[in-house]
Design an enzyme around this catalytic site. Structure first.
Site, PDB file in Angstrom:
ATOM      1  N   ASP A  79       0.814  -1.223   0.000  1.00  0.00           N
ATOM      2  CA  ASP A  79       0.000   0.000   0.000  1.00  0.00           C
ATOM      3  C   ASP A  79       0.846   1.271   0.000  1.00  0.00           C
ATOM      4  O   ASP A  79       0.638   2.171   0.819  1.00  0.00           O
ATOM      5  CB  ASP A  79      -0.935   0.017   1.223  1.00  0.00           C
ATOM      6  N   GLU A 253     -11.344   1.446  -4.132  1.00  0.00           N
ATOM      7  CA  GLU A 253     -10.710   1.861  -2.876  1.00  0.00           C
ATOM      8  C   GLU A 253      -9.406   2.587  -3.168  1.00  0.00           C
ATOM      9  O   GLU A 253      -9.034   2.823  -4.313  1.00  0.00           O
ATOM     10  CB  GLU A 253     -10.452   0.640  -1.974  1.00  0.00           C
TER      11      GLU A 253
END
Length: 582
Positions: A79, A253
């Site tokens: 991430d 997302e």
């Protein structure tokens, strides 16, 4: 190559799984309090530790002049998010229940990186003491605000009741503020600062009415920079489902907003963090939309290619874009590299690719074809990775004799500060054992190094004589609290024993044990070749003897163990050992 097993976890978003996990405890592992009271015990001293990577891909593809390796951060650094101030680039990654949290890296050229610490390095910022390793903090965003010369790191903390938080600093080299708790639900937030001084937060959220499994929305709020809080009542859904709702897209997302040539761009991950992962882009003439998808989405994915391809990189997505050297755009993102058995032990790693933004929409160069292990250097940049204090990649050896004034940032704890159990001595690093073992949901006396290669060895030399059967120290290969190996010294009656324990789905089993003599320092080693792991010991420091034969690394993969972290190897001590030698 064997087709990778599709873990059910990877059909979904990490955020949604984590919200579900918060409602349940793992049977037999829940620990309601801080570590149990300590008792008198003999504390192990680790004299040195060496991690060595030996992946074939780096032997087969040696670097030539003007090249560097991809991924830029090997092992469980998922991430990634990136920001720039002048010639300084700062990048952060998820850390879940690792402590300290949110590793932060600095570079001047996007190739040579130095870890400068962690954003959440105090218990007042991060409370993960009783959470599973895949909970905690994840999906951080980092943004520099030119209007007030301040950096912001925003994230979701599934621990300690924190929720969505933001911390800030004028200088990432000098630490970060206490958290500001933000008044909105949802996950994966990031901040956008417009050049007119206004600010916005975008994030993933649940729709008012879910139309199918995996249906999510992207929401935007106005952000009050003076109060460090969203402006109540300003929320608006700017993406419903994904690029095309009729296709029932899943897990939109990780949104980021950018401004270029007077237009606003919204980039998101779509498809879940598994083998349908991708990156998509939308555009608007207003930061609050409406946003229209690019006609050429996705702009990054590896989902369309054969699963038996050489040097497979997969699951690419969850990206962030920055303008790099010579005004050339680059994007960082996560992806995985399964081993020959199709298993993911190194976790989701940080990759980088140049981005072509010469047209209206950005596209990741070579991000829509099978990715390669090497990239061309940006013009004018030299490769210093692994030298002069820069973070290594490729095959490398990291040795620590624990004589430095400060502990290397690569060593991390679990659920609590490393300083709570470690002490530097003239011989090495002494670990004070907690009365919690590796399978409990509590802080453990463990220093971890990420597994960064499919083929690696990890060795430590140590001094230790356990006083009772409850004492144990050595090394651990760890995927999570329910899937791991423990390899160390304990005691049975008056004798010392070396044992190897495998824990699978919370059930522990002694693979092998052996009575040994502990008159001198000894060495323990684990060596992995893809799925095959071997544990060995040396009483003379040279002649290693295997214990337990070859064992499978399957339980160290996300395919079997689930969750969102990669495997780690660490130095381990406990005064709550419950493994009895055969």
């Amino acid at each position: 190559m064997k087709k990778p097993f599709k873990s059910p976890f990877y059909k979904y978003s990490p955020a949604l799984i984590l919200m579900t996990l918060l409602l349940f405890s793992f049977s037999g592992n829940k620990n309601d309090n801080e570590p149990k009271p300590k008792r008198a015990t003999n504390e192990p001293v680790f004299l040195s530790a060496t991690y060595k990577g030996e992946d074939e891909v780096y032997k087969k593809y040696p670097l030539k002049e003007g090249e560097f390796y991809n991924p830029i951060l090997q092992g469980t650094y998922p991430d990634p998010a990136i920001s720039r101030k002048g010639d300084d680039y700062y990048m952060v990654c998820s850390s879940f229940a690792m402590f300290p949290g949110v590793p932060i890296f600095h570079s001047n050229d996007l190739v040579n990186w130095t870890q400068i610490g962690h954003v959440l390095d105090r218990t007042s910022q991060l409370d993960v003491h009783d959470t599973g390793i895949s909970q905690g903090v994840y999906a951080p965003g980092i943004t520099y605000n030119e209007n007030n010369d301040t950096f912001y790191m925003i994230t979701t903390a599934f621990a300690g009741g924190a929720g969505n938080i933001v911390v800030k600093t004028k200088d990432p080299m000098k630490g970060w503020s206490e958290p500001y708790k933000l008044n909105f639900a949802g996950i994966d937030p990031s901040i956008f600062f417009d050049d007119d001084g206004k600010a916005y937060v975008v994030h993933n959220d649940a729709p008012e009415k879910a139309l199918y499994q995996g249906h999510r929305v992207i929401k935007i709020w106005e952000y009050d920079v003076e109060k460090d809080q969203i402006v109540e009542g300003t929320d608006k859904v700017i993406v419903n489902g994904g690029v095309d709702l009729e296709d029932k897209p899943i897990w939109i997302e990780a949104p980021h907003v950018y401004k270029k040539d007077g237009l606003y761009y919204l980039m998101c991950a779509e498809g879940g963090t598994g083998d349908w992962h991708s990156e998509v882009i939308f555009v608007s003439d207003n930061p609050k939309g409406p946003y229209e998808p690019a006609p050429s989405n996705p702009i990054l994915t590896q989902r369309y290619f054969p699963k038996d391809r050489e040097n497979m990189v997969d699951w690419a997505g969850h990206a962030d874009i920055v303008k790099g050297p010579n005004d050339k755009y680059y994007g960082v993102f996560l992806a995985i590299r399964p081993n020959e058995a199709g298993q993911v032990t190194t976790g989701r790693e940080t990759f980088i690719l140049p981005v072509d933004w010469s047209g209206k929409f950005p596209v990741f160069e070579k991000g829509l074809v099978p990715m390669e292990p090497k990239l061309e250097m940006p013009a004018g940049v030299e490769n210093h990775t692994g030298k002069d204090g820069f973070f290594p990649n490729g095959n490398f050896t990291f040795t620590d004799d624990f004589q430095a004034d400060t502990l290397d940032y690569r060593w991390i704890g679990l659920r609590g500060p490393r300083e709570a159990f470690m002490k530097k001595t003239k011989d090495g690093l002494q670990l004070e054992p907690f009365a919690t073992n590796i399978n409990e949901l509590a802080p453990t006396s463990t220093l971890f190094h990420r597994q960064m290669h499919k083929n690696f060895s990890f060795m430590t030399k140590m001094k230790y004589k356990p006083k009772s059967a409850e004492d144990m120290a050595g090394i651990t290969c760890y995927q999570n609290e329910r899937f791991n190996y423990a390899f160390g010294i304990t005691r049975k009656d008056k004798d010392y024993y070396l044992l190897l324990e495998r824990t699978e789905n919370g059930e522990s089993k002694i693979i092998a044990s052996k009575k040994i003599d502990l008159d001198n320092p000894f060495s323990l080693k684990v060596q992995a070749n893809g799925d095959e792991y071997e544990f060995s010991y040396a009483l003379d420091g040279e002649q290693y003897q295997n214990l337990g034969g070859k064992v499978s690394g399957d339980i160290l993969s996300t395919d079997v163990a689930g969750g969102f972290t990669g495997a780690m190897v660490g130095l381990y001590a406990t005064s709550a050992n419950d493994a009895t030698p055969n």
